[in-house]
Motif scaffolding. Structure first.
Motif, short mmCIF file in Angstrom:
data_model
loop_
_atom_site.label_atom_id
_atom_site.label_comp_id
_atom_site.label_asym_id
_atom_site.label_seq_id
_atom_site.Cartn_x
_atom_site.Cartn_y
_atom_site.Cartn_z
N HIS A 55 0.89 -1.30 -0.06
CA HIS A 55 -0.18 0.14 0.11
C HIS A 55 0.77 1.17 0.08
O HIS A 55 0.71 2.36 -0.80
CB HIS A 55 -0.94 0.01 1.26
CG HIS A 55 -2.15 0.96 1.09
ND1 HIS A 55 -2.96 1.03 2.23
CD2 HIS A 55 -2.28 1.99 0.39
CE1 HIS A 55 -3.75 1.93 1.99
NE2 HIS A 55 -3.45 2.51 0.89
N HIS A 100 1.38 4.37 -2.89
CA HIS A 100 1.19 5.70 -2.48
C HIS A 100 2.49 6.51 -3.11
O HIS A 100 2.46 7.80 -3.47
CB HIS A 100 0.87 6.01 -1.10
CG HIS A 100 -0.31 6.00 -0.73
ND1 HIS A 100 -1.14 7.17 -0.31
CD2 HIS A 100 -1.28 4.86 -0.69
CE1 HIS A 100 -2.47 6.62 -0.11
NE2 HIS A 100 -2.58 5.43 -0.07
N HIS A 103 -3.61 3.27 -7.48
CA HIS A 103 -4.17 3.36 -6.48
C HIS A 103 -5.17 4.71 -6.31
O HIS A 103 -6.12 4.69 -5.38
CB HIS A 103 -3.31 3.29 -5.49
CG HIS A 103 -3.90 3.28 -3.90
ND1 HIS A 103 -4.67 1.85 -3.69
CD2 HIS A 103 -3.66 3.85 -2.81
CE1 HIS A 103 -4.82 2.13 -2.55
NE2 HIS A 103 -4.22 3.37 -2.03
N HIS A 143 -9.04 5.97 -4.34
CA HIS A 143 -8.82 7.20 -3.59
C HIS A 143 -9.81 8.03 -4.04
O HIS A 143 -10.07 9.19 -3.47
CB HIS A 143 -7.54 7.93 -3.01
CG HIS A 143 -7.05 7.07 -2.04
ND1 HIS A 143 -7.08 7.64 -0.85
CD2 HIS A 143 -6.10 5.93 -2.07
CE1 HIS A 143 -6.06 6.95 -0.04
NE2 HIS A 143 -5.61 5.80 -0.89
N HIS A 181 -7.55 8.11 6.19
CA HIS A 181 -6.48 7.62 5.01
C HIS A 181 -6.93 8.11 3.76
O HIS A 181 -6.18 8.56 2.78
CB HIS A 181 -6.41 6.09 4.99
CG HIS A 181 -5.63 5.62 3.90
ND1 HIS A 181 -4.31 5.77 3.75
CD2 HIS A 181 -5.87 4.86 2.64
CE1 HIS A 181 -3.84 5.37 2.77
NE2 HIS A 181 -4.77 4.80 1.72
ZN LIG Z 1 -4.26 4.11 0.12
#
Ligand SMILES: [Zn+2]
Ligand SMILES: [Zn+2]
Length: 255
Positions: A106, A110, A119, A123, A200
């Motif tokens: 993860h 990012h 990713h 988001h 997050h």
């Molecule tokens: Zn994330």
């Protein structure tokens, strides 16, 4: 084969049951008042329906080079011993290893710009709820499944442990995305909770709460907000397309 398909069906029925239960909780204890059919719901349903097949194919294809690369690490006698350990011990170890693997993957997604484009699809949700938990680019999911699965396979955990872990992972993932104001501190430290994961996704606080709170605490990425404090807005600053097909193409093209 029959046993396998029954297990898959049980997972699907279980996921649907959990989705209905969380949907009810979202009506009862919402973080934000939002419509049941909020913007993006149809895109998320497409992710839910179509991603699984793409991901299954991708995992099989991706596993071949990984097997060629890491096959030397497989030790059948170690795997046999491992698979015969008590179930609770295997399950605890499997969760710890899987959560650590997920955390590392993860963070990579990012911090590496070419991976972030994949990713960013996850988001891009501006309305978090149980359904938002399925919005992932298939490449993101394939990387996570392989990254989590490879160490578990090499270490030889039993098929039952895999089954328990998959069930746990589905419940946890749906739970932390739900639009539910949940006040159970013990649960937070056991599996995480919506408040931590909503942060997050925050537009104001970045690169915090990547995974299990204890692992975030260990690596200094935990953001532990005051009780009841949820982010003002969730989503990404960049423009991510809203349709399912365009989201699939997004990491490969400039928009
Ligand atoms: Zn994330
Ligand atoms: Zn998320």
């Amino acid at each position: 084969m029959l046993r396998r398909s029954v297990t898959d069906m049980q997972v699907v029925i279980g996921a649907l049951f959990i989705a209905v239960a969380f949907s009810w909780l979202e009506r009862r204890f919402p973080v934000r008042r939002q419509k049941r059919f909020r913007p993006g719901w149809f895109t998320d349903v497409c992710h839910w329906v179509f991603n699984q097949t793409i991901v299954n194919v991708g995992v099989v294809i991706g596993a071949i080079p990984l097997y060629l690369l890491l096959g030397w690490a497989i030790n059948p006698s170690f795997q046999t011993k491992s698979a015969h350990q008590p179930g609770y011990l295997q399950f605890t170890c499997a969760i710890a290893i899987a959560e650590l693997s997920f955390y590392l993957i993860h963070r990579l997604f990012h911090h590496i710009p070419s991976l972030w484009k994949f990713h960013a699809i996850h988001h891009s949700s501006e309305h978090l709820d149980w359904l938002a938990s399925v919005r992932f680019h298939p490449v993101d999911m394939i990387a996570a499944r392989l990254g989590i699965g490879v160490p578990l396979v090499i270490l030889g955990f039993s098929a039952e442990t895999f089954g328990f872990y998959i069930t746990f992972n589905i419940i946890q993932s749906i739970f932390i995305h739900t639009n539910v104001r949940c006040r159970l501190p013990g649960l937070r430290w056991l599996i995480g909770d919506p408040q931590l994961h909503h942060w997050h996704h925050s537009k104001d606080v970045h690169n915090k709460n990547f995974g299990h709170p204890l692992i975030d605490l260990l690596f200094g990425t935990l953001y532990n907000p005051p009780p009841g404090d949820f982010p003002r807005a969730v989503g990404v600053e960049q423009k991510v397309p809203s349709s399912y097909l365009k989201q699939l193409m997004y990491p490969f093209f400039k928009y």
